[in-house]
Write a protein that holds these residues in place. Structure first.
Motif, PDB file in Angstrom:
ATOM      1  N   GLU A  21       1.113  -1.341   0.289  1.00  0.00           N
ATOM      2  CA  GLU A  21       0.268   0.054  -0.044  1.00  0.00           C
ATOM      3  C   GLU A  21       1.083   1.548   0.306  1.00  0.00           C
ATOM      4  O   GLU A  21       1.515   1.469   0.635  1.00  0.00           O
ATOM      5  CB  GLU A  21      -1.021   0.025   1.356  1.00  0.00           C
ATOM      6  N   LEU A  22       0.708   1.831  -1.014  1.00  0.00           N
ATOM      7  CA  LEU A  22       1.423   3.846  -1.067  1.00  0.00           C
ATOM      8  C   LEU A  22       0.688   4.586  -0.148  1.00  0.00           C
ATOM      9  O   LEU A  22      -0.717   4.743  -0.817  1.00  0.00           O
ATOM     10  CB  LEU A  22       2.153   3.541  -2.571  1.00  0.00           C
ATOM     11  N   ILE A  23       1.247   5.932   0.135  1.00  0.00           N
ATOM     12  CA  ILE A  23       0.257   7.049   0.017  1.00  0.00           C
ATOM     13  C   ILE A  23       1.502   8.159  -1.022  1.00  0.00           C
ATOM     14  O   ILE A  23       2.331   8.088  -0.668  1.00  0.00           O
ATOM     15  CB  ILE A  23       0.137   7.606   1.536  1.00  0.00           C
ATOM     16  N   ILE A  24       0.685   8.940  -1.281  1.00  0.00           N
ATOM     17  CA  ILE A  24       1.072  10.190  -2.402  1.00  0.00           C
ATOM     18  C   ILE A  24       1.163  11.006  -1.592  1.00  0.00           C
ATOM     19  O   ILE A  24      -0.132  11.351  -1.385  1.00  0.00           O
ATOM     20  CB  ILE A  24       0.623  10.505  -3.641  1.00  0.00           C
ATOM     21  N   VAL A  25       2.208  12.038  -1.373  1.00  0.00           N
ATOM     22  CA  VAL A  25       1.850  13.384  -0.857  1.00  0.00           C
ATOM     23  C   VAL A  25       2.699  14.496  -2.040  1.00  0.00           C
ATOM     24  O   VAL A  25       3.849  14.313  -2.001  1.00  0.00           O
ATOM     25  CB  VAL A  25       3.043  13.324   0.369  1.00  0.00           C
ATOM     26  N   ASP A  26       1.890  14.808  -2.595  1.00  0.00           N
ATOM     27  CA  ASP A  26       2.870  15.957  -3.663  1.00  0.00           C
ATOM     28  C   ASP A  26       1.609  17.034  -3.586  1.00  0.00           C
ATOM     29  O   ASP A  26       0.392  16.857  -3.506  1.00  0.00           O
ATOM     30  CB  ASP A  26       2.615  15.149  -4.758  1.00  0.00           C
ATOM     31  N   ARG A  66       0.344  14.213  -8.477  1.00  0.00           N
ATOM     32  CA  ARG A  66      -0.415  13.134  -8.029  1.00  0.00           C
ATOM     33  C   ARG A  66      -0.892  12.251  -8.505  1.00  0.00           C
ATOM     34  O   ARG A  66      -0.669  10.312  -9.171  1.00  0.00           O
ATOM     35  CB  ARG A  66      -1.258  13.025  -7.313  1.00  0.00           C
ATOM     36  N   GLU A  67      -1.780  12.785  -9.844  1.00  0.00           N
ATOM     37  CA  GLU A  67      -2.298  11.319 -11.049  1.00  0.00           C
ATOM     38  C   GLU A  67      -1.331  10.705 -12.031  1.00  0.00           C
ATOM     39  O   GLU A  67      -1.323   9.186 -12.160  1.00  0.00           O
ATOM     40  CB  GLU A  67      -3.487  12.388 -11.887  1.00  0.00           C
ATOM     41  N   GLY A  68      -0.219  10.530 -12.374  1.00  0.00           N
ATOM     42  CA  GLY A  68      -0.313  10.817 -13.014  1.00  0.00           C
ATOM     43  C   GLY A  68       1.414   9.792 -12.152  1.00  0.00           C
ATOM     44  O   GLY A  68       1.638   8.168 -12.842  1.00  0.00           O
ATOM     45  N   LEU A  69       1.602   9.630 -11.319  1.00  0.00           N
ATOM     46  CA  LEU A  69       1.900   8.263 -10.114  1.00  0.00           C
ATOM     47  C   LEU A  69       1.229   7.430  -9.881  1.00  0.00           C
ATOM     48  O   LEU A  69       1.810   6.142 -10.214  1.00  0.00           O
ATOM     49  CB  LEU A  69       2.758   9.504  -9.052  1.00  0.00           C
ATOM     50  N   LYS A  70      -0.078   7.679  -9.688  1.00  0.00           N
ATOM     51  CA  LYS A  70      -1.107   6.791  -9.757  1.00  0.00           C
ATOM     52  C   LYS A  70      -1.214   6.267 -10.631  1.00  0.00           C
ATOM     53  O   LYS A  70      -1.210   4.932 -11.057  1.00  0.00           O
ATOM     54  CB  LYS A  70      -2.328   7.606  -9.806  1.00  0.00           C
ATOM     55  N   MET A  80       5.753   5.720   1.256  1.00  0.00           N
ATOM     56  CA  MET A  80       4.583   6.889   1.163  1.00  0.00           C
ATOM     57  C   MET A  80       6.161   8.174   0.170  1.00  0.00           C
ATOM     58  O   MET A  80       7.310   7.683   0.146  1.00  0.00           O
ATOM     59  CB  MET A  80       4.684   7.780   1.913  1.00  0.00           C
ATOM     60  N   LEU A  81       5.355   8.251  -1.177  1.00  0.00           N
ATOM     61  CA  LEU A  81       5.611   8.898  -1.986  1.00  0.00           C
ATOM     62  C   LEU A  81       6.382  10.407  -1.801  1.00  0.00           C
ATOM     63  O   LEU A  81       4.524  11.004  -1.841  1.00  0.00           O
ATOM     64  CB  LEU A  81       5.644   8.335  -3.505  1.00  0.00           C
ATOM     65  N   VAL A  82       7.020  11.012  -1.877  1.00  0.00           N
ATOM     66  CA  VAL A  82       6.584  12.018  -0.581  1.00  0.00           C
ATOM     67  C   VAL A  82       7.877  13.346  -2.063  1.00  0.00           C
ATOM     68  O   VAL A  82       8.737  13.358  -2.270  1.00  0.00           O
ATOM     69  CB  VAL A  82       7.599  12.516   0.361  1.00  0.00           C
ATOM     70  N   ALA A  90       8.527   8.401 -14.082  1.00  0.00           N
ATOM     71  CA  ALA A  90       8.504   7.511 -15.571  1.00  0.00           C
ATOM     72  C   ALA A  90       9.107   6.627 -15.044  1.00  0.00           C
ATOM     73  O   ALA A  90       7.923   5.412 -15.773  1.00  0.00           O
ATOM     74  CB  ALA A  90       7.634   8.503 -16.144  1.00  0.00           C
ATOM     75  N   SER A  91       9.999   6.466 -15.324  1.00  0.00           N
ATOM     76  CA  SER A  91      10.795   5.075 -16.523  1.00  0.00           C
ATOM     77  C   SER A  91      11.407   4.434 -14.578  1.00  0.00           C
ATOM     78  O   SER A  91      12.131   3.571 -15.049  1.00  0.00           O
ATOM     79  CB  SER A  91      11.849   5.267 -16.775  1.00  0.00           C
ATOM     80  N   ASN A  92      11.560   5.229 -13.283  1.00  0.00           N
ATOM     81  CA  ASN A  92      12.324   4.604 -12.529  1.00  0.00           C
ATOM     82  C   ASN A  92      11.662   4.291 -11.684  1.00  0.00           C
ATOM     83  O   ASN A  92      11.839   3.609 -10.186  1.00  0.00           O
ATOM     84  CB  ASN A  92      13.444   5.693 -12.149  1.00  0.00           C
ATOM     85  N   LEU A  93      10.466   5.006 -11.815  1.00  0.00           N
ATOM     86  CA  LEU A  93       9.249   4.972  -9.810  1.00  0.00           C
ATOM     87  C   LEU A  93       9.666   3.293  -9.458  1.00  0.00           C
ATOM     88  O   LEU A  93       9.136   2.695  -8.622  1.00  0.00           O
ATOM     89  CB  LEU A  93       7.769   5.021 -10.591  1.00  0.00           C
ATOM     90  N   ILE A  94       9.418   2.656 -10.676  1.00  0.00           N
ATOM     91  CA  ILE A  94       8.908   0.653  -9.968  1.00  0.00           C
ATOM     92  C   ILE A  94       9.768   0.535  -9.467  1.00  0.00           C
ATOM     93  O   ILE A  94       9.680  -0.811  -8.726  1.00  0.00           O
ATOM     94  CB  ILE A  94       8.061   0.383 -12.078  1.00  0.00           C
ATOM     95  N   LYS A  95      10.974   0.599 -10.044  1.00  0.00           N
ATOM     96  CA  LYS A  95      11.822  -0.215 -10.124  1.00  0.00           C
ATOM     97  C   LYS A  95      12.341   0.644  -8.671  1.00  0.00           C
ATOM     98  O   LYS A  95      12.395  -0.060  -7.707  1.00  0.00           O
ATOM     99  CB  LYS A  95      13.501   0.175 -11.084  1.00  0.00           C
ATOM    100  N   GLY A  96      12.470   2.071  -8.235  1.00  0.00           N
ATOM    101  CA  GLY A  96      12.522   2.713  -6.782  1.00  0.00           C
ATOM    102  C   GLY A  96      11.878   1.530  -5.386  1.00  0.00           C
ATOM    103  O   GLY A  96      12.211   1.486  -4.721  1.00  0.00           O
ATOM    104  N   LEU A  97      10.195   1.431  -6.097  1.00  0.00           N
ATOM    105  CA  LEU A  97       9.434   0.777  -5.338  1.00  0.00           C
ATOM    106  C   LEU A  97       9.489  -0.658  -4.767  1.00  0.00           C
ATOM    107  O   LEU A  97       9.809  -1.055  -4.066  1.00  0.00           O
ATOM    108  CB  LEU A  97       8.328   0.792  -6.251  1.00  0.00           C
ATOM    109  N   GLU A  98      10.714  -1.244  -6.393  1.00  0.00           N
ATOM    110  CA  GLU A  98      10.996  -2.679  -5.959  1.00  0.00           C
ATOM    111  C   GLU A  98      12.743  -2.502  -5.153  1.00  0.00           C
ATOM    112  O   GLU A  98      12.382  -3.249  -4.210  1.00  0.00           O
ATOM    113  CB  GLU A  98      11.606  -3.198  -6.969  1.00  0.00           C
TER     114      GLU A  98
END
Length: 221
Positions: A2-7, A13-17, A50-52, A107-115
């Motif tokens: 589970e993630l929370i976006i804070v921006d 935020r829509e782009g990250l989702k 949390m993405l901040v 756009a290119s690194n978010l999933i890698k960062g989460l993993e």
């Protein structure tokens, strides 16, 4: 997870989702537009990650992480910011962040960062400079002989007063917002300026901007 976006930018935020939806392992359970809301949601929902953002109204992302890291120790924090300067990044990791990427790379690194962060490892955007890595190694490997970061010596109230003064509020305005006397604000100002080795309001503004506490572009100095 589970993630929370804070921006404070709804479109970002829509782009990250949209990016998160590409991977079934992650889901956005809430979002906030400022640090205060982020703290409330973090404590209530206790997400995995949390993405901040750093620069936000009220409490910025670094202040938010400092306040949350002990309250929700199981939560990981990834900073996603427009700032790529070493000082911002080092300060974020010192505050308790476990990942840092610049917005252009999301756009290119978010999933890698989460993993990476989900595995308990630190994530540092590959687009960032070697200076950042060097400063991080210095701050982590300096041992007991390393000088203490001046900002970390401030009390939470001094940090709050510093940010508000750097944003341009007068002593009376700070006092009114914090429900304290103008004299108390002046005492905090004197103490924090001494601890930080600053001599003027201009130096205070520049110092706060270097930490990502305010946006220097809003000041003509």
């Amino acid at each position: 997870m589970e993630l929370i976006i804070v921006d404070d930018h709804p479109l970002f935020r829509e782009g990250l989702k949209t990016i998160v939806k590409r991977d079934a392992n992650y889901s956005v359970v809430a979002e906030a537009g400022n640090g205060k809301e982020g703290i409330e949601l973090g404590k209530k929902l206790r997400p995995d990650i949390m993405l901040v953002d750093i620069s936000m109204p009220g409490k910025n992302g670094i202040q938010m992480i400092r306040e949350l890291k002990d309250a929700v120790p199981e939560t990981k924090f990834i900073i996603i910011s427009m700032h790529s300067e070493a000082d911002y990044i080092v300060e974020a990791f010192r505050a308790g962040a476990t990942g840092y990427m610049i917005k252009e790379s999301a756009a290119s690194n978010l999933i890698k960062g989460l993993e990476t962060v989900a595995k308990g490892e630190l994530f540092l955007d590959s687009a960032l400079s070697q200076e950042v890595v060097f400063k991080l190694l210095q701050s982590k490997g300096g041992g007991s002989d390393s000088p203490q970061d001046p900002y970390s010596t401030l009390t939470s109230r001094e940090q709050e007063v510093m940010r508000m003064l750097a944003e341009g509020l007068t002593t009376k305005e700070v006092a009114a917002q914090l429900y304290i006397s103008p004299k108390t604000v002046e005492n905090h100002r004197t103490n924090l300026m001494k601890k930080l080795g600053l001599q003027s309001t201009v130096e205070l503004i520049r110092y706060a901007a270097r930490l990502g506490l305010i946006d220097l572009d809003t000041w003509a100095i």
